[in-house]
Design a protein around this motif. Structure first.
Motif, PDB file in Angstrom:
ATOM      1  N   SER A  20       9.885  16.655   0.759  1.00 19.27           N
ATOM      2  CA  SER A  20      10.107  15.216   0.847  1.00 19.27           C
ATOM      3  C   SER A  20       9.210  14.441   0.173  1.00 19.27           C
ATOM      4  CB  SER A  20      10.721  14.665   1.908  1.00 19.27           C
ATOM      5  OG  SER A  20      11.741  15.722   2.797  1.00 19.27           O
ATOM      6  N   ARG A  21       9.183  14.083  -1.115  1.00 16.20           N
ATOM      7  CA  ARG A  21       7.927  13.318  -1.656  1.00 16.20           C
ATOM      8  C   ARG A  21       8.610  12.028  -2.485  1.00 16.20           C
ATOM      9  NH1 ARG A  21       4.209  17.489  -4.594  1.00 16.20           N
ATOM     10  NH2 ARG A  21       3.536  19.154  -2.837  1.00 16.20           N
ATOM     11  N   GLY A  22       9.621  11.324  -2.130  1.00 16.18           N
ATOM     12  CA  GLY A  22      10.088  10.325  -2.915  1.00 16.18           C
ATOM     13  C   GLY A  22      10.741   9.355  -1.926  1.00 16.18           C
ATOM     14  N   ILE A  77       0.815  -1.195  -0.046  1.00 18.63           N
ATOM     15  CA  ILE A  77      -0.029  -0.302  -0.033  1.00 18.63           C
ATOM     16  C   ILE A  77       0.893   1.236  -0.081  1.00 18.63           C
ATOM     17  CG2 ILE A  77      -1.599   1.338   1.225  1.00 18.63           C
ATOM     18  CD1 ILE A  77      -2.635  -1.306   2.534  1.00 18.63           C
ATOM     19  N   ALA A  78       0.777   1.972  -1.051  1.00 21.34           N
ATOM     20  CA  ALA A  78       1.694   3.473  -1.088  1.00 21.34           C
ATOM     21  C   ALA A  78       0.709   4.397  -0.895  1.00 21.34           C
ATOM     22  CB  ALA A  78       2.311   3.384  -2.409  1.00 21.34           C
ATOM     23  N   LEU A  79       1.003   5.374  -0.029  1.00 14.23           N
ATOM     24  CA  LEU A  79       0.520   6.442   0.307  1.00 14.23           C
ATOM     25  C   LEU A  79       1.257   7.757   0.046  1.00 14.23           C
ATOM     26  CD1 LEU A  79      -1.187   5.343   3.730  1.00 14.23           C
ATOM     27  CD2 LEU A  79      -2.055   4.910   1.340  1.00 14.23           C
ATOM     28  N   GLN A  80       0.557   8.896  -0.296  1.00  8.54           N
ATOM     29  CA  GLN A  80       0.909  10.475  -0.403  1.00  8.54           C
ATOM     30  C   GLN A  80       0.184  11.318   0.415  1.00  8.54           C
ATOM     31  OE1 GLN A  80       0.033   8.932  -3.609  1.00  8.54           O
ATOM     32  NE2 GLN A  80       1.808   7.450  -3.317  1.00  8.54           N
ATOM     33  N   GLU A  81       0.721  12.350   0.717  1.00 13.93           N
ATOM     34  CA  GLU A  81       0.101  13.443   1.590  1.00 13.93           C
ATOM     35  C   GLU A  81      -0.062  13.032   2.728  1.00 13.93           C
ATOM     36  OE1 GLU A  81      -2.865  15.964  -0.087  1.00 13.93           O
ATOM     37  OE2 GLU A  81      -1.913  16.340  -1.982  1.00 13.93           O
ATOM     38  N   LEU A  82       0.900  12.205   3.525  1.00 15.29           N
ATOM     39  CA  LEU A  82       0.833  11.650   4.894  1.00 15.29           C
ATOM     40  C   LEU A  82       1.412  13.042   5.667  1.00 15.29           C
ATOM     41  CD1 LEU A  82       2.429   8.276   4.484  1.00 15.29           C
ATOM     42  CD2 LEU A  82       0.171   8.751   4.916  1.00 15.29           C
ATOM     43  N   VAL A  83       0.617  13.289   6.852  1.00 11.07           N
ATOM     44  CA  VAL A  83       0.804  14.302   7.438  1.00 11.07           C
ATOM     45  C   VAL A  83       0.553  14.089   9.023  1.00 11.07           C
ATOM     46  CG1 VAL A  83       0.231  16.258   6.024  1.00 11.07           C
ATOM     47  CG2 VAL A  83      -1.416  15.477   7.314  1.00 11.07           C
ATOM     48  N   VAL A  95       8.433   5.480   5.882  1.00 13.24           N
ATOM     49  CA  VAL A  95       7.665   6.736   5.767  1.00 13.24           C
ATOM     50  C   VAL A  95       8.767   7.608   5.672  1.00 13.24           C
ATOM     51  CG1 VAL A  95       6.331   8.558   6.414  1.00 13.24           C
ATOM     52  CG2 VAL A  95       5.563   6.228   7.074  1.00 13.24           C
ATOM     53  N   ARG A  96       9.069   8.439   4.622  1.00 11.39           N
ATOM     54  CA  ARG A  96       9.819   9.318   4.395  1.00 11.39           C
ATOM     55  C   ARG A  96       9.114  10.750   3.852  1.00 11.39           C
ATOM     56  NH1 ARG A  96      12.131   5.841   6.452  1.00 11.39           N
ATOM     57  NH2 ARG A  96      14.127   5.030   6.118  1.00 11.39           N
ATOM     58  N   GLY A  97       9.262  11.751   4.633  1.00 16.48           N
ATOM     59  CA  GLY A  97       8.494  13.033   4.370  1.00 16.48           C
ATOM     60  C   GLY A  97       6.994  12.549   4.426  1.00 16.48           C
ATOM     61  N   THR A  98       6.273  12.980   3.293  1.00 15.63           N
ATOM     62  CA  THR A  98       5.033  12.797   3.081  1.00 15.63           C
ATOM     63  C   THR A  98       4.612  11.788   2.362  1.00 15.63           C
ATOM     64  OG1 THR A  98       4.918  14.281   1.100  1.00 15.63           O
ATOM     65  CG2 THR A  98       4.504  15.266   3.245  1.00 15.63           C
ATOM     66  N   VAL A  99       5.562  10.689   2.139  1.00 11.76           N
ATOM     67  CA  VAL A  99       4.904   9.534   1.206  1.00 11.76           C
ATOM     68  C   VAL A  99       5.406   8.190   2.222  1.00 11.76           C
ATOM     69  CG1 VAL A  99       5.189  10.480  -0.763  1.00 11.76           C
ATOM     70  CG2 VAL A  99       7.197   9.345  -0.140  1.00 11.76           C
ATOM     71  N   GLY A 100       4.753   7.222   1.844  1.00 11.45           N
ATOM     72  CA  GLY A 100       5.042   5.914   2.560  1.00 11.45           C
ATOM     73  C   GLY A 100       4.770   4.642   1.777  1.00 11.45           C
ATOM     74  N   LEU A 101       5.098   3.643   2.512  1.00  7.52           N
ATOM     75  CA  LEU A 101       4.791   2.104   1.843  1.00  7.52           C
ATOM     76  C   LEU A 101       4.584   1.180   3.087  1.00  7.52           C
ATOM     77  CD1 LEU A 101       4.593   0.579  -0.762  1.00  7.52           C
ATOM     78  CD2 LEU A 101       7.171  -0.082  -0.507  1.00  7.52           C
ATOM     79  N   TRP A 102       3.449   0.586   3.034  1.00 16.63           N
ATOM     80  CA  TRP A 102       3.233  -0.513   3.934  1.00 16.63           C
ATOM     81  C   TRP A 102       3.105  -1.743   3.378  1.00 16.63           C
ATOM     82  CZ3 TRP A 102       2.042   4.510   4.791  1.00 16.63           C
ATOM     83  CH2 TRP A 102       1.990   4.934   6.501  1.00 16.63           C
ATOM     84  N   SER A 103       3.679  -2.871   3.847  1.00 16.60           N
ATOM     85  CA  SER A 103       3.938  -4.018   3.401  1.00 16.60           C
ATOM     86  C   SER A 103       3.722  -5.233   4.038  1.00 16.60           C
ATOM     87  CB  SER A 103       5.508  -4.002   2.763  1.00 16.60           C
ATOM     88  OG  SER A 103       5.531  -5.269   2.121  1.00 16.60           O
ATOM     89  N   LYS A 104       3.291  -6.324   3.395  1.00 14.29           N
ATOM     90  CA  LYS A 104       3.137  -7.567   3.871  1.00 14.29           C
ATOM     91  C   LYS A 104       4.476  -8.429   4.114  1.00 14.29           C
ATOM     92  CE  LYS A 104      -1.785  -8.728   2.979  1.00 14.29           C
ATOM     93  NZ  LYS A 104      -2.759  -9.638   2.357  1.00 14.29           N
ATOM     94  N   HIS A 105       5.371  -7.795   3.507  1.00 12.33           N
ATOM     95  CA  HIS A 105       6.633  -8.545   3.110  1.00 12.33           C
ATOM     96  C   HIS A 105       7.771  -7.648   3.864  1.00 12.33           C
ATOM     97  CE1 HIS A 105       4.420 -11.358   0.808  1.00 12.33           C
ATOM     98  NE2 HIS A 105       4.129 -10.149  -0.123  1.00 12.33           N
ATOM     99  N   PRO A 106       8.908  -8.190   4.184  1.00 16.89           N
ATOM    100  CA  PRO A 106       9.770  -7.235   5.021  1.00 16.89           C
ATOM    101  C   PRO A 106      10.485  -6.038   4.063  1.00 16.89           C
ATOM    102  CG  PRO A 106      10.139  -9.561   5.430  1.00 16.89           C
ATOM    103  CD  PRO A 106       9.199  -9.617   4.456  1.00 16.89           C
ATOM    104  N   LEU A 107      10.833  -5.086   4.776  1.00 13.88           N
ATOM    105  CA  LEU A 107      11.458  -4.036   3.935  1.00 13.88           C
ATOM    106  C   LEU A 107      12.719  -3.607   4.493  1.00 13.88           C
ATOM    107  CD1 LEU A 107       8.356  -1.387   3.792  1.00 13.88           C
ATOM    108  CD2 LEU A 107       8.908  -3.020   1.996  1.00 13.88           C
ATOM    109  N   THR A 108      13.718  -3.495   3.577  1.00 14.79           N
ATOM    110  CA  THR A 108      15.120  -3.027   3.833  1.00 14.79           C
ATOM    111  C   THR A 108      15.547  -1.919   3.076  1.00 14.79           C
ATOM    112  OG1 THR A 108      16.182  -4.847   2.506  1.00 14.79           O
ATOM    113  CG2 THR A 108      15.710  -5.514   4.781  1.00 14.79           C
ATOM    114  N   ASP A 109      16.661  -1.026   3.496  1.00 13.28           N
ATOM    115  CA  ASP A 109      17.418   0.003   2.753  1.00 13.28           C
ATOM    116  C   ASP A 109      16.220   0.983   2.237  1.00 13.28           C
ATOM    117  OD1 ASP A 109      19.476   1.182   1.720  1.00 13.28           O
ATOM    118  OD2 ASP A 109      19.235   0.157  -0.341  1.00 13.28           O
ATOM    119  N   ALA A 110      15.368   1.377   3.237  1.00 13.35           N
ATOM    120  CA  ALA A 110      14.609   2.288   2.859  1.00 13.35           C
ATOM    121  C   ALA A 110      15.438   3.840   3.084  1.00 13.35           C
ATOM    122  CB  ALA A 110      13.300   2.182   3.641  1.00 13.35           C
TER     123      ALA A 110
END
Length: 301
Positions: free
Chosen positions: A171-173, A115-121, A141-156
């Motif tokens: 920060s939008r990327g 799940i990718a989201l933008q305009e996170l405040v 989450v970095r700045g106003t964008v984020g990613l939620w995952s069922k699988h492990p994330l690394t090197d964000a």
């Protein structure tokens, strides 16, 4: 007259790139609403019938063929998903969303892997984290964008896609690696600058510059498979997104018009992939945002 308009419509469909450099960036404006030229064809068909003009009816074969070539495939039924599919959701949740918890639940109900989201405040970020945590234990989450995952994330890490001239925090990327059951992939989440229509034409230079920076980041990505999810403030026909569409595949099925939510006219919420196929894209039900969420099936190659 209908025959001449049919020829003009066919010309715009086939040669829309030829007006890409026009004054006021008319090319981008045309490409944004290019699929809607199908309505022009319908109107011209009605006029041709009223005038009983065989010439006009024959002339309409040209724009009809052009439109079908460009967009007809999007109308076909969804293809059967392969064994290595991922399901993703992309949504600009709006920084004015008054029901982030309800939005999070609606997105999770679609059962995506990502799940990718933008305009996170803040404090909405904490609400998304809490609501999504049971099914999506991994997030970045970095700045106003984020990613939620069922699988492990690394090197964000943060992606610097800010166009020149922006001095405030911007920060939008986001880039992160996702460890799926089918291998490691790179996931990019982005929110490109808005486009405005003014007296001087379409103002998209900042969006175009940011798209170029994002395209360079994708080109430099070391992982073979890349999935890009974002509010790109442009359609896949818009030449301003060429730094991305020239490097990545877009949806083969589905229009998924996502903006504005009250009366969707265009899809500016995009799912693109490299070394993978975006098999089908569709919209989900409205949330508290001015965008509709889109969900897509990704087939890994």
């Amino acid at each position: 007259m209908p025959a001449a308009l049919a020829a003009l419509t066919a010309g715009l469909l086939v040669f829309h790139r030829a007006v890409a450099g026009s004054v006021g960036r008319v090319g981008s404006l045309l490409e944004t609403f290019l699929p809607w030229l199908g309505l022009v064809i319908v109107v011209l068909f009605g006029l041709a019938l009223l005038r009983r003009s065989a010439t006009a009816l024959v002339a309409l074969l040209l724009p009809t063929a052009a439109w079908t070539h460009l967009f007809g495939g999007l109308l076909l039924p969804a293809e059967e998903s392969g064994p290595h599919d991922l399901v993703v959701v992309q949504h600009n949740v709006s920084d004015e969303n008054t029901d982030p918890a309800g939005t999070a639940r609606a997105l999770a109900d679609a059962g995506p892997d990502l799940i990718a989201l933008q305009e996170l405040v803040p404090p909405a970020v904490q609400v998304y984290e809490k609501t999504l945590a049971p099914d999506y234990p991994h997030h970045a989450v970095r700045g106003t964008v984020g990613l939620w995952s069922k699988h492990p994330l690394t090197d964000a890490r943060l992606l610097d896609i800010a166009p020149r001239g922006i001095t405030e925090p911007w920060s939008r990327g986001l880039r992160t690696a996702v460890h799926t059951p089918h291998g490691e992939i790179a996931a990019y989440v982005a929110h490109l600058p808005s486009v405005r229509v003014g007296a001087s034409g379409l103002m998209s230079s900042r969006r175009d510059e940011s798209a170029g920076l994002l395209g360079e980041a994708v080109a430099a990505e070391q992982l073979r498979t890349v999935i890009l999810l974002g509010d790109l403030n442009g359609t896949v026909e818009d030449h301003g997104l060429a730094p991305l569409t020239s490097r990545m595949d877009v949806a083969r099925r589905g229009f998924a018009l996502s903006f504005p939510a009250a009366f969707p006219l265009v899809r500016i919420d995009q799912v693109m992939a490299r070394s993978a196929t975006v098999a089908h894209i569709r919209t989900l039900s409205a949330t508290g945002s001015d965008h509709l969420p889109v969900t897509a099936h990704i087939t890994l190659r």
